[in-house]
Design a protein around this motif. Sequence first.
Motif, PDB file in Angstrom:
ATOM      1  N   PHE A   7      89.893-113.157 -55.884  1.00  0.00           N
ATOM      2  CA  PHE A   7      90.762-113.169 -54.766  1.00  0.00           C
ATOM      3  C   PHE A   7      92.014-112.779 -55.867  1.00  0.00           C
ATOM      4  N   SER A   8      93.010-112.148 -55.187  1.00  0.00           N
ATOM      5  CA  SER A   8      94.850-112.788 -55.644  1.00  0.00           C
ATOM      6  C   SER A   8      95.333-113.793 -54.796  1.00  0.00           C
ATOM      7  N   SER A   9      96.919-113.761 -55.330  1.00  0.00           N
ATOM      8  CA  SER A   9      97.625-114.693 -54.377  1.00  0.00           C
ATOM      9  C   SER A   9      98.127-113.948 -53.074  1.00  0.00           C
ATOM     10  N   ALA A  10      97.800-112.772 -52.741  1.00  0.00           N
ATOM     11  CA  ALA A  10      98.436-111.854 -52.050  1.00  0.00           C
ATOM     12  C   ALA A  10      98.068-112.497 -50.471  1.00  0.00           C
ATOM     13  N   PRO A  11      96.801-113.035 -49.768  1.00  0.00           N
ATOM     14  CA  PRO A  11      95.204-113.693 -50.317  1.00  0.00           C
ATOM     15  C   PRO A  11      94.857-111.930 -49.747  1.00  0.00           C
ATOM     16  N   LEU A  12      93.922-111.563 -51.237  1.00  0.00           N
ATOM     17  CA  LEU A  12      92.749-110.734 -50.833  1.00  0.00           C
ATOM     18  C   LEU A  12      91.830-110.781 -51.496  1.00  0.00           C
ATOM     19  N   GLY A  13      90.733-110.652 -51.001  1.00  0.00           N
ATOM     20  CA  GLY A  13      89.522-110.869 -51.953  1.00  0.00           C
ATOM     21  C   GLY A  13      88.513-109.812 -52.142  1.00  0.00           C
ATOM     22  N   VAL A  14      87.896-109.987 -53.212  1.00  0.00           N
ATOM     23  CA  VAL A  14      86.800-108.290 -53.547  1.00  0.00           C
ATOM     24  C   VAL A  14      85.943-108.424 -53.814  1.00  0.00           C
ATOM     25  N   SER A  15      85.079-107.790 -53.540  1.00  0.00           N
ATOM     26  CA  SER A  15      84.125-107.596 -53.957  1.00  0.00           C
ATOM     27  C   SER A  15      82.939-106.165 -54.128  1.00  0.00           C
ATOM     28  N   GLU A  16      82.086-105.348 -55.223  1.00  0.00           N
ATOM     29  CA  GLU A  16      81.278-104.658 -54.637  1.00  0.00           C
ATOM     30  C   GLU A  16      79.953-105.348 -53.723  1.00  0.00           C
ATOM     31  N   LYS A  17      79.469-103.877 -53.274  1.00  0.00           N
ATOM     32  CA  LYS A  17      78.382-103.844 -52.883  1.00  0.00           C
ATOM     33  C   LYS A  17      77.501-102.020 -53.354  1.00  0.00           C
ATOM     34  N   VAL A  18      75.993-101.785 -53.860  1.00  0.00           N
ATOM     35  CA  VAL A  18      75.750-100.940 -53.784  1.00  0.00           C
ATOM     36  C   VAL A  18      75.811-100.140 -52.197  1.00  0.00           C
ATOM     37  N   TRP A  19      75.588 -98.598 -51.809  1.00  0.00           N
ATOM     38  CA  TRP A  19      75.526 -97.836 -50.891  1.00  0.00           C
ATOM     39  C   TRP A  19      74.005 -97.162 -51.553  1.00  0.00           C
ATOM     40  N   LEU A  20      72.886 -97.908 -51.439  1.00  0.00           N
ATOM     41  CA  LEU A  20      71.458 -97.295 -51.857  1.00  0.00           C
ATOM     42  C   LEU A  20      71.134 -95.588 -51.115  1.00  0.00           C
ATOM     43  N   SER A  21      71.967 -95.388 -49.965  1.00  0.00           N
ATOM     44  CA  SER A  21      71.743 -93.926 -49.417  1.00  0.00           C
ATOM     45  C   SER A  21      71.868 -93.115 -49.752  1.00  0.00           C
ATOM     46  N   ARG A  38      90.061-103.997 -60.000  1.00  0.00           N
ATOM     47  CA  ARG A  38      90.806-105.102 -60.501  1.00  0.00           C
ATOM     48  C   ARG A  38      92.567-105.136 -60.550  1.00  0.00           C
ATOM     49  N   ASP A  39      92.712-103.357 -59.944  1.00  0.00           N
ATOM     50  CA  ASP A  39      93.825-102.912 -59.414  1.00  0.00           C
ATOM     51  C   ASP A  39      93.628-103.574 -58.235  1.00  0.00           C
ATOM     52  N   ILE A  40      93.402-103.592 -57.371  1.00  0.00           N
ATOM     53  CA  ILE A  40      93.673-104.031 -55.932  1.00  0.00           C
ATOM     54  C   ILE A  40      94.127-106.115 -56.183  1.00  0.00           C
ATOM     55  N   LEU A  41      93.457-106.397 -57.098  1.00  0.00           N
ATOM     56  CA  LEU A  41      93.768-108.015 -57.486  1.00  0.00           C
ATOM     57  C   LEU A  41      94.896-107.827 -57.693  1.00  0.00           C
ATOM     58  N   GLN A  42      94.767-106.610 -58.657  1.00  0.00           N
ATOM     59  CA  GLN A  42      96.276-107.362 -59.734  1.00  0.00           C
ATOM     60  C   GLN A  42      97.809-106.248 -59.173  1.00  0.00           C
ATOM     61  N   PHE A  43      97.649-105.789 -58.293  1.00  0.00           N
ATOM     62  CA  PHE A  43      99.180-104.601 -57.568  1.00  0.00           C
ATOM     63  C   PHE A  43      98.914-104.767 -55.816  1.00  0.00           C
ATOM     64  N   ASP A  44      97.733-104.837 -54.641  1.00  0.00           N
ATOM     65  CA  ASP A  44      98.066-104.938 -53.163  1.00  0.00           C
ATOM     66  C   ASP A  44      98.822-106.103 -53.308  1.00  0.00           C
ATOM     67  N   THR A  45      99.189-106.032 -52.512  1.00  0.00           N
ATOM     68  CA  THR A  45      99.587-106.598 -51.470  1.00  0.00           C
ATOM     69  C   THR A  45      99.291-107.465 -50.237  1.00  0.00           C
TER      70      THR A  45
END
Length: 64
Positions: A7-21, A38-45
């Motif tokens: 999560f960033s100070s923007a505030p944005l939170g990210v995680s991953e999910k596999v698309w099995l199909s 990483r770039d979402i957390l570092q650069f996106d507001t």
Amino acid sequence: MGAITGFSSAPLGVSEKVWLSYNGTYFTEGYPWNFVLRDILQFDTSLDQALSRIENANRTCSIF
């Protein structure tokens, strides 16, 4: 160094999910998913910037 969750100070939170199909094409060259996160957390507001980065990334795998 990349990210798989965070999560960033923007505030944005990210995680991953596999698309099995996923039935599309896989690429070996492109923007690795952990760098996208990483770039979402570092650069996106904003959520719109983060979604745009995800939609426009030439990704290498079916993780969303």
